[in-house]
Design an enzyme around this catalytic site. Structure first.
Site, short mmCIF file in Angstrom:
data_model
loop_
_atom_site.label_atom_id
_atom_site.label_comp_id
_atom_site.label_asym_id
_atom_site.label_seq_id
_atom_site.Cartn_x
_atom_site.Cartn_y
_atom_site.Cartn_z
N SER A 11 0.85 -1.19 0.00
CA SER A 11 0.00 0.00 0.00
C SER A 11 0.88 1.24 0.00
O SER A 11 2.00 1.22 0.53
CB SER A 11 -0.90 0.02 1.24
OG SER A 11 -1.59 1.26 1.36
N TYR A 38 -1.44 -1.40 10.25
CA TYR A 38 -1.60 -1.59 8.80
C TYR A 38 -0.36 -1.09 8.06
O TYR A 38 0.19 -1.78 7.20
CB TYR A 38 -2.84 -0.84 8.33
CG TYR A 38 -3.14 -0.99 6.86
CD1 TYR A 38 -3.75 -2.13 6.37
CD2 TYR A 38 -2.84 0.03 5.97
CE1 TYR A 38 -4.04 -2.27 5.02
CE2 TYR A 38 -3.12 -0.09 4.61
CZ TYR A 38 -3.72 -1.24 4.15
OH TYR A 38 -3.99 -1.37 2.81
N ALA A 80 2.68 -0.61 9.19
CA ALA A 80 3.84 -1.45 9.49
C ALA A 80 3.80 -2.76 8.70
O ALA A 80 4.82 -3.21 8.17
CB ALA A 80 3.90 -1.73 10.99
N SER A 81 2.62 -3.36 8.61
CA SER A 81 2.50 -4.62 7.89
C SER A 81 2.78 -4.44 6.40
O SER A 81 3.45 -5.27 5.77
CB SER A 81 1.12 -5.24 8.11
OG SER A 81 0.10 -4.47 7.50
#
Length: 244
Positions: free
Chosen positions: A134, A147, A149-150
């Site tokens: 993203s 979110y 970080a992932s």
């Protein structure tokens, strides 16, 4: 027919980017295993699409999903890791449960699927991994620390995969969607058209992205057209990040 006779897995395929990608891959000649949760209304969108209900976050998911694809198709050429979750939680309110859930589904599940797919991708003349990250991997002030970080992890993972797997002829790339009207985000856009308008105006193309925009980018990376592209993050945001 850019994917003729190829076998693909697409996760998060009940709606949004995953559904559009499974459909497009099938139209381009691939046999597709579409994967999503049992309660997501997963349905075949094409004669070449078969469905498999499974949470990618389950510890046995990688074995189950890869095994199902091999049982159905006898091989695997393309893995698209699209399934993901997001919640708006500020750092002050972050819990271990929320953090681990998003890291597990958005990042760890991708790693496990890539790992289990590897023996089969090595046998393919055109092994492809397409992961979904993203533009939010850069960080944002919307309570999306887990979110972000992932998704930053997805970028790092994919670049490393490209370096490790290139000697086998396998490419590994990731998509960086901007503001897209998907199953995850459409509730917000529909409920708050004012916010949707703000984000649309931020993009150079003055609109929100649609799932098909990402599906076409995924097709490029999964096909022979993208055969000499690896370790790349393809931003599909309508020029949104030009203004950020």
């Amino acid at each position: 027919m850019r994917l003729k006779d190829r076998a693909a897995i697409v996760t998060g395929a009940a709606s949004g980017i995953g559904k559009a990608t499974a459909q497009l891959f099938a139209e381009e000649g691939a046999k597709v295993l579409a994967v999503d949760l049992p309660d997501k209304g997963l349905a075949s969108s094409h004669a070449n699409v078969v469905t498999f209900e499974k949470s990618v976050g389950d510890r046995d998911a990688a074995d189950a999903i890869i095994g199902e694809a091999i049982k159905r198709f006898g091989k695997l050429d393309i893995l698209m890791n699209n399934a993901g979750v997001s919640s708006s939680t500020r750092i002050e309110a972050m819990t271990e449960e929320i953090w681990q859930r998003e890291i597990n589904i958005n990042l760890s599940a991708q790693m496990r699927l890539c790992q289990k797919a590897l023996p089969h991708l090595k046998e393919s003349p055109a092994g492809r991994i397409v992961n979904v990250a993203s533009v939010m991997a850069e960080g944002t002030d919307y309570g999306l620390s887990a979110y972000c970080a992932s998704k930053a992890g997805v970028a790092g993972l994919t670049r490393t995969l490209a370096l490790e797997l290139g000697k086998f002829g396998i490419t590994a790339n990731y998509l960086e969607p901007g503001a897209i009207k998907t199953g995850m985000t459409s509730g917000l856009w529909d409920a708050r058209p004012d916010i949707a308008e703000i984000w649309a105006k931020k993009a150079a193309l003055r609109r929100l992205g649609q799932p098909i925009d990402l599906a076409r980018a995924a097709l490029f990376l999964a096909s022979d057209d993208g055969g000499f592209v690896t370790g790349h993050g393809l931003v599909v945001d309508g020029g949104l990040m030009l203004r950020v």
